[in-house]
Design a protein around this motif. Structure first.
Motif, mmCIF file in Angstrom:
data_model
loop_
_atom_site.group_PDB
_atom_site.id
_atom_site.type_symbol
_atom_site.label_atom_id
_atom_site.label_comp_id
_atom_site.label_asym_id
_atom_site.label_seq_id
_atom_site.Cartn_x
_atom_site.Cartn_y
_atom_site.Cartn_z
ATOM 1 N N PRO A 112 7.296 -3.126 -15.261
ATOM 2 C CA PRO A 112 7.238 -1.889 -14.461
ATOM 3 C C PRO A 112 8.543 -1.653 -13.706
ATOM 4 C CG PRO A 112 5.219 -3.163 -14.189
ATOM 5 C CD PRO A 112 6.178 -4.036 -14.944
ATOM 6 N N PHE A 113 8.918 -0.398 -13.588
ATOM 7 C CA PHE A 113 10.175 -0.069 -12.913
ATOM 8 C C PHE A 113 10.154 -0.479 -11.441
ATOM 9 C CE2 PHE A 113 11.799 3.518 -15.924
ATOM 10 C CZ PHE A 113 12.058 2.551 -16.881
ATOM 11 N N THR A 114 8.972 -0.515 -10.826
ATOM 12 C CA THR A 114 8.881 -0.960 -9.434
ATOM 13 C C THR A 114 9.371 -2.395 -9.284
ATOM 14 O OG1 THR A 114 6.561 -1.322 -10.003
ATOM 15 C CG2 THR A 114 7.049 0.520 -8.532
ATOM 16 N N VAL A 115 9.185 -3.206 -10.299
ATOM 17 C CA VAL A 115 9.650 -4.596 -10.278
ATOM 18 C C VAL A 115 11.128 -4.660 -10.647
ATOM 19 C CG1 VAL A 115 9.308 -6.898 -11.267
ATOM 20 C CG2 VAL A 115 7.335 -5.431 -10.811
ATOM 21 N N ARG A 124 21.842 7.753 -15.254
ATOM 22 C CA ARG A 124 20.549 8.406 -15.491
ATOM 23 C C ARG A 124 19.432 7.377 -15.568
ATOM 24 N NH1 ARG A 124 21.673 11.191 -20.834
ATOM 25 N NH2 ARG A 124 19.392 11.129 -20.956
ATOM 26 N N LYS A 125 19.722 6.249 -16.207
ATOM 27 C CA LYS A 125 18.698 5.217 -16.335
ATOM 28 C C LYS A 125 18.393 4.586 -14.981
ATOM 29 C CE LYS A 125 15.908 3.162 -19.132
ATOM 30 N NZ LYS A 125 15.071 3.890 -20.107
ATOM 31 N N ILE A 126 19.415 4.340 -14.204
ATOM 32 C CA ILE A 126 19.205 3.781 -12.863
ATOM 33 C C ILE A 126 18.361 4.733 -12.022
ATOM 34 C CG2 ILE A 126 20.351 3.186 -10.697
ATOM 35 C CD1 ILE A 126 20.589 1.003 -12.765
ATOM 36 N N THR A 185 10.930 6.782 -10.623
ATOM 37 C CA THR A 185 9.614 6.901 -11.248
ATOM 38 C C THR A 185 8.545 6.548 -10.211
ATOM 39 O OG1 THR A 185 10.462 6.394 -13.451
ATOM 40 C CG2 THR A 185 8.114 6.026 -13.075
ATOM 41 N N VAL A 186 7.557 7.425 -10.064
ATOM 42 C CA VAL A 186 6.567 7.287 -8.992
ATOM 43 C C VAL A 186 5.355 6.503 -9.490
ATOM 44 C CG1 VAL A 186 5.059 8.519 -7.381
ATOM 45 C CG2 VAL A 186 7.317 9.457 -7.964
ATOM 46 N N GLU A 195 2.751 -8.723 -6.882
ATOM 47 C CA GLU A 195 4.185 -8.951 -7.059
ATOM 48 C C GLU A 195 4.712 -8.465 -8.398
ATOM 49 O OE1 GLU A 195 7.391 -12.652 -6.586
ATOM 50 O OE2 GLU A 195 5.226 -13.058 -6.638
ATOM 51 N N TRP A 196 3.915 -8.576 -9.448
ATOM 52 C CA TRP A 196 4.443 -8.321 -10.791
ATOM 53 C C TRP A 196 4.113 -6.928 -11.319
ATOM 54 C CZ3 TRP A 196 7.865 -11.630 -10.460
ATOM 55 C CH2 TRP A 196 7.622 -12.926 -9.998
ATOM 56 N N SER A 197 3.600 -6.066 -10.444
ATOM 57 C CA SER A 197 3.433 -4.663 -10.842
ATOM 58 C C SER A 197 3.882 -3.714 -9.742
ATOM 59 C CB SER A 197 1.974 -4.366 -11.214
ATOM 60 O OG SER A 197 1.145 -4.438 -10.070
ATOM 61 N N ALA A 198 3.616 -4.087 -8.476
ATOM 62 C CA ALA A 198 3.996 -3.258 -7.321
ATOM 63 C C ALA A 198 3.529 -1.814 -7.492
ATOM 64 C CB ALA A 198 5.507 -3.320 -7.087
#
Length: 503
Positions: free
Chosen positions: A292-295, A307-309, A315-316, A420-423
């Motif tokens: 996940p991008f949150t991680v 753009r990728k950063i 991403t919400v 921790e692994w999805s946030a």
């Protein structure tokens, strides 16, 4: 696009050069990728940060016995038109375990808590009309319009987070009541004249959704799916799909390998990760990242374009929290409840009853609370004991049986927003007017680094999205032509406890 057609495209595009792919994440996306890539002759290894396999598919079993009752702390429903998901359910030999999932509003004997007053679900719209007055009793509108609006409010209030509940109230007062009055609503009332067919209404009246606020419009699409009578589940737990996939791949799955850095190089990707307190580095020929991008936001990222950063950081994700009670018996069946969900209110939101039968000698399970958004955050920020006691106290107002000595035998819960692994529970697009462009950007590769997961798909929050984005990534990987093959190498260095905590 049909699953078989997507796989055929990958097989046709598959180059003669066999590749080594490192998959980051052992959820359904990573496992499906390993399964398909191995079938095409490639070598795969999987790195998983946590100590378990399955990602946000998590079936918690209350006991070691084969017939122990269980609760779904993660994904629990499969829409009947999610053909990618059903393809792998069948591929893994689980078709005979598919059965109906009785969802919210299907069980009319379930309850709804309206400001501390408990009513049967079937009576909820009339109660809303009486208690909230205002537009629901405004005689400028027909009785049919007022009842339909009350049903719509009941559905949205039961399922949606707080900001969308307010959005509906505002839209009804400003213009949606007038829009409903203009429409012939009679075809959308079911035979008893009291309940509505929201799925049919939304499908046949796109103009109504167009007049809703953007967020409410998109959430109505989710509500139509969540309240569908065509939802399915895997008897025995969704984790069975994960277990069968694990048994079907040859790839080595290394748990407890959290990635702390991803560096895109010319022709390869460098992965920095932790193993037993040691920071190690791997130079990988190909990488498929399902994290996940949150991680990912917490990692050292190098070589990514701007753009990728931006996609990774913007991403919400929506929090989700679940609390399950292992009960001595399924006392709710004495009240005629065979499944579905009650609306317990007061921050607990939906309480689901099992629509599969458990061995009565092992007790039963109630998913006492399933929340998203701000409600999930409030529960998630409590300690486990505080959360469990709060949910027990609230749901006991609907089901006082829970206060009986020994009725609750065990409790399990997960706050995905704090895990921790999805946030986060899943990505959301209710406020995203550019959802298509954004998920395509989330999926866009960086050289030999590819991406998959529900956040990279047009089906956020669903297993279907994870699988579809995986099949697209598999095609991109097998069709990719790399001029200079890179040998996978590993190096390591010891790190201090301070560095480990920081990482």
């Amino acid at each position: 696009m049909e699953t078989k057609f997507m796989l055929q495209m990958s097989e046709l595009a598959n180059t003669e050069t066999k590749k080594h792919i490192t998959v980051l994440g052992a959820g359904v996306a990573g496992l499906v990728a390993a399964y398909e890539l191995e079938k095409m002759g490639h070598t795969v290894d999987i790195m998983e940060a946590s100590n378990r396999i399955g990602g946000r598919i998590w079936t918690h079993r209350f006991g070691e016995e084969k017939d122990a009752p269980y609760a779904e702390l993660g994904a629990m429903r499969i829409p009947s038109d999610h053909q990618h998901t059903l393809h792998y359910v069948r591929e893994m030999g689980l078709a005979d375990r598919l059965c109906k999932f009785v969802t919210v509003f299907e069980e009319q004997n379930a309850f709804i808590n309206v400001e501390g007053k408990i009513f049967k679900m079937k009576d909820a719209p009339r109660i809303f009309q009486q208690r909230y007055q205002g537009i629901f009793t405004d005689e400028r509108y027909s009785e049919q319009t007022r009842l339909f609006a009350a049903w719509l409010k009941t559905i949205v209030d039961t399922i949606s987070p707080g900001d969308l509940r307010k959005s509906l109230d505002s839209d009804l007062k400003s213009h949606l009541m007038d829009e409903l009055e203009r429409l012939d609503l009679s075809p959308y009332f079911l035979e008893d004249g009291e309940k509505i067919d929201l799925q049919r209404f939304v499908k046949e009246n796109p103009g109504f959704r167009a007049r809703c606020s953007k967020a409410l419009d998109m959430f109505l699409g989710d509500i139509v799916v969540e309240t569908s009578s065509d939802l399915l589940q895997i008897k025995g737990g969704t984790q069975l799909l994960i277990d069968r996939l694990v048994d079907s791949v040859k790839a080595e799955i290394n748990c407890n390998r959290p990635v702390v850095g991803i560096k895109v190089k010319d022709g390869y990707t460098q992965i920095d990760y932790l193993e037993d307190g040691e920071r190690k580095t791997r130079n990988c020929e190909y990488v498929l990242c399902t994290i996940p991008f949150t991680v990912m936001r917490k990692m050292e990222l190098e070589g990514f374009d701007s753009r990728k950063i931006d996609s990774i950081h913007n991403t919400v994700y929506c929090p989700a929290t679940k609390v399950a009670f292992h009960t001595k018996e399924n006392f709710w069946e004495k009240q005629g409840i065979k499944g579905g969900a009650s609306f317990s209110g007061a921050g607990v939101r939906q309480s689901y009853y099992p629509s599969v039968k458990f061995n009565p000698e092992r007790g039963s399970v109630m998913l006492a609370s399933y929340t998203i958004g701000d409600d999930a955050d409030r529960l998630g920020n409590m300690s486990d004991s505080e959360r469990h006691n709060y949910v027990k106290d609230v749901v006991s107002k609907v089901h006082p049986e829970l206060q009986q000595q020994g009725m609750i035998q065990d409790v399990a819960s997960i706050a995905w927003g704090n895990y921790e692994w999805s946030a986060g529970g899943c990505t959301i697009h209710w406020d995203d007017s550019n959802h298509t462009a954004n998920y395509l950007e989330a999926a866009r590769p960086q050289n030999n680094l590819f991406f998959a997961g529900e956040h990279c798909s047009k089906y956020p929050a669903w297993i279907q999205g994870s699988i579809e984005s995986t099949l697209e990534a598999v095609y991109d990987i097998v069709s990719h032509k790399d001029t200079v093959p890179v040998k996978v190498t590993t190096s390591s260095k010891a790190i201090s406890k301070k560095e480990l905590v920081t990482a």
